[in-house]
Design an enzyme around this catalytic site. Sequence first.
Site, PDB file in Angstrom:
ATOM      1  CE  LYS A   1      -5.627 -73.131  11.509  1.00  0.00           C
ATOM      2  NZ  LYS A   1      -6.271 -71.789  11.993  1.00  0.00           N
TER       3      LYS A   1
ATOM      4  NE  ARG B   1      -7.226 -82.365   0.032  1.00  0.00           N
ATOM      5  CZ  ARG B   1      -6.368 -83.169  -0.365  1.00  0.00           C
ATOM      6  NH1 ARG B   1      -6.726 -84.247  -0.492  1.00  0.00           N
ATOM      7  NH2 ARG B   1      -5.040 -82.839  -0.266  1.00  0.00           N
TER       8      ARG B   1
ATOM      9  CB  CYS C   1      -4.145 -79.152   8.111  1.00  0.00           C
ATOM     10  SG  CYS C   1      -4.557 -78.631   6.587  1.00  0.00           S
TER      11      CYS C   1
ATOM     12  CE1 TYR D   1      -3.626 -72.863   8.223  1.00  0.00           C
ATOM     13  CE2 TYR D   1      -4.415 -74.981   7.575  1.00  0.00           C
ATOM     14  CZ  TYR D   1      -4.645 -73.819   8.290  1.00  0.00           C
ATOM     15  OH  TYR D   1      -5.823 -73.290   8.092  1.00  0.00           O
TER      16      TYR D   1
HETATM   17  P1  NAD Z   1      -8.595 -65.696   5.184  1.00  0.00           P
HETATM   18  O1  NAD Z   1      -7.109 -65.845   4.722  1.00  0.00           O
HETATM   19  O2  NAD Z   1      -9.506 -65.133   4.122  1.00  0.00           O
HETATM   20  O3  NAD Z   1      -8.859 -64.796   6.303  1.00  0.00           O
HETATM   21  C1  NAD Z   1      -8.139 -64.815   7.454  1.00  0.00           C
HETATM   22  C2  NAD Z   1      -7.799 -63.206   7.968  1.00  0.00           C
HETATM   23  O4  NAD Z   1      -6.876 -63.069   9.028  1.00  0.00           O
HETATM   24  C3  NAD Z   1      -6.692 -62.533   6.622  1.00  0.00           C
HETATM   25  O5  NAD Z   1      -7.899 -61.490   6.174  1.00  0.00           O
HETATM   26  C4  NAD Z   1      -5.843 -62.012   7.310  1.00  0.00           C
HETATM   27  O6  NAD Z   1      -5.585 -60.782   6.747  1.00  0.00           O
HETATM   28  C5  NAD Z   1      -6.078 -61.989   8.818  1.00  0.00           C
HETATM   29  N1  NAD Z   1      -4.792 -61.843   9.676  1.00  0.00           N
HETATM   30  C6  NAD Z   1      -3.911 -62.611   9.410  1.00  0.00           C
HETATM   31  N2  NAD Z   1      -2.727 -62.253  10.184  1.00  0.00           N
HETATM   32  C7  NAD Z   1      -3.523 -61.417  11.177  1.00  0.00           C
HETATM   33  C8  NAD Z   1      -2.985 -60.670  12.052  1.00  0.00           C
HETATM   34  N3  NAD Z   1      -1.614 -60.782  12.742  1.00  0.00           N
HETATM   35  N4  NAD Z   1      -3.718 -59.682  12.681  1.00  0.00           N
HETATM   36  C9  NAD Z   1      -5.245 -59.542  12.192  1.00  0.00           C
HETATM   37  N5  NAD Z   1      -5.447 -60.153  11.171  1.00  0.00           N
HETATM   38  C10 NAD Z   1      -4.708 -61.165  10.567  1.00  0.00           C
HETATM   39  O7  NAD Z   1      -8.905 -67.187   5.519  1.00  0.00           O
HETATM   40  P2  NAD Z   1     -10.293 -67.734   5.906  1.00  0.00           P
HETATM   41  O8  NAD Z   1     -10.423 -68.812   4.639  1.00  0.00           O
HETATM   42  O9  NAD Z   1     -11.284 -66.926   6.271  1.00  0.00           O
HETATM   43  O10 NAD Z   1     -10.015 -68.801   7.289  1.00  0.00           O
HETATM   44  C11 NAD Z   1     -10.622 -68.357   8.565  1.00  0.00           C
HETATM   45  C12 NAD Z   1     -10.003 -69.219   9.488  1.00  0.00           C
HETATM   46  O11 NAD Z   1     -10.367 -70.403   9.344  1.00  0.00           O
HETATM   47  C13 NAD Z   1      -8.253 -69.400   9.524  1.00  0.00           C
HETATM   48  O12 NAD Z   1      -7.888 -69.797  10.941  1.00  0.00           O
HETATM   49  C14 NAD Z   1      -8.129 -70.438   8.715  1.00  0.00           C
HETATM   50  O13 NAD Z   1      -6.883 -71.240   9.300  1.00  0.00           O
HETATM   51  C15 NAD Z   1      -9.049 -71.457   9.552  1.00  0.00           C
HETATM   52  N6  NAD Z   1      -9.524 -72.361   8.201  1.00  0.00           N
HETATM   53  C16 NAD Z   1     -10.077 -72.197   6.863  1.00  0.00           C
HETATM   54  C17 NAD Z   1     -10.252 -72.985   6.049  1.00  0.00           C
HETATM   55  C18 NAD Z   1     -10.640 -72.842   4.770  1.00  0.00           C
HETATM   56  O14 NAD Z   1     -11.158 -73.677   3.845  1.00  0.00           O
HETATM   57  N7  NAD Z   1     -11.045 -71.628   4.537  1.00  0.00           N
HETATM   58  C19 NAD Z   1     -10.031 -74.517   6.369  1.00  0.00           C
HETATM   59  C20 NAD Z   1      -9.474 -74.780   7.487  1.00  0.00           C
HETATM   60  C21 NAD Z   1      -9.454 -73.739   8.619  1.00  0.00           C
END
Ligand code: NAD
Length: 334
Positions: free
Chosen positions: A154, A223, A121, A150
């Site tokens: 990032k 995608r 993103c 978002y």
């Molecule tokens: P997810 O939402 O399953 O996991 C993120 C976790 O962070 C959640 O469990 C949430 O409770 C926790 N969190 C949020 N705020 C918090 C805080 N203040 N303190 C402690 N914990 C907190 O998401 P994911 O898919 O596992 O993504 C993990 C990382 O990868 C993120 O940074 C996301 O932006 C990045 N990302 C994911 C994808 C994807 O496709 N899943 C794509 C691009 C980037």
Amino acid sequence: MKTDLILVAGAGGFIGGHLVADLRRKGFTRIRAVDCKPFDEWYQRFEGVENLVLDLSVREHCNTATAGASEVYNLAADMGGMGFIEKNKALCMLTVLINTHMLMAAKEHGVKRFFYASSACVYNADKQRDPNVTALKEADAYPAMPEDGYGWEKLFSERMCRHFREDFGVQARVARFHNVYGPHGTWDGGREKAPAAVCRKVIHAKATNDLTINIWGDGNQTRSFMYIDDCLFGIDRILHSDIVEPLNLGSSELVSINQLVDIVSDIAGVKLRRSYDLTAPKGVNGRNSDNTQIKKLLNWEPSIRLRDGLERTYAWIHDQYVARQKGQRQHAKS
Ligand code: NAD
């Protein structure tokens, strides 16, 4: 060293939960898993791991989390699929507090390696207008016009990782994930991403014998989707490399959302009528990962076929769906 203390931030989430499992499989004996969610909402939680509920947007909590840690994986973020990020831009931007405070704490505690999960993103929206995409290479993040909210957060946090490395010596490594999917992740409730949402809709259509599926957008948007096992392998390789510039971590197997629905319907063994919601959030028209850099630098790229990953994901979501119908909860599996 397998006895070093490893911190996984966001461990109650999808990728964080899998990462803890992976570290355990590799024999790490001191893992600290942190998330702000109550334990019963974690997707995976393990015995023998120091599990902590902390709000990592708070500086003191980041101190508690990073104290003594040798390596930090920062996967904590307030995020979701398009339905969430298009409607919660301020919440997405507030995640900047997590990465800021985590980097400050990592510096203070002398953390040796810091992984930051960035995202596709960050890429300039102008390069993603055509479904017949030219895959995005790392340089396409600038000039900056990322996903509003978002994506800006990032991109800013990527820069902060760079400057903490350059100015303070924090060994930060950054991967730009392209749509990660797999079991033990969000599959309903509004934060789910396309693969999980499509699996759930197909499962529901089959279970209720209402053989229609509603698709966001016209279904022609394209995608690529990376299975969680490829993601974990890539995180490990990138964190332990000398690659200091952000690197794409994504599959280059491009599909349209209509093709994604075809694959999931085939796995389910159903044929569905399709309705299209042209007012729903659908994100950019086309996006794929250019893997030239990762192949050159790591001699590797994600390669798990979408069909194979979706079969495993579909099976898990199916189990969740059935359990919920019976009134059972499936979270916090250990
Ligand atoms: P997810 O939402 O399953 O996991 C993120 C976790 O962070 C959640 O469990 C949430 O409770 C926790 N969190 C949020 N705020 C918090 C805080 N203040 N303190 C402690 N914990 C907190 O998401 P994911 O898919 O596992 O993504 C993990 C990382 O990868 C993120 O940074 C996301 O932006 C990045 N990302 C994911 C994808 C994807 O496709 N899943 C794509 C691009 C980037």
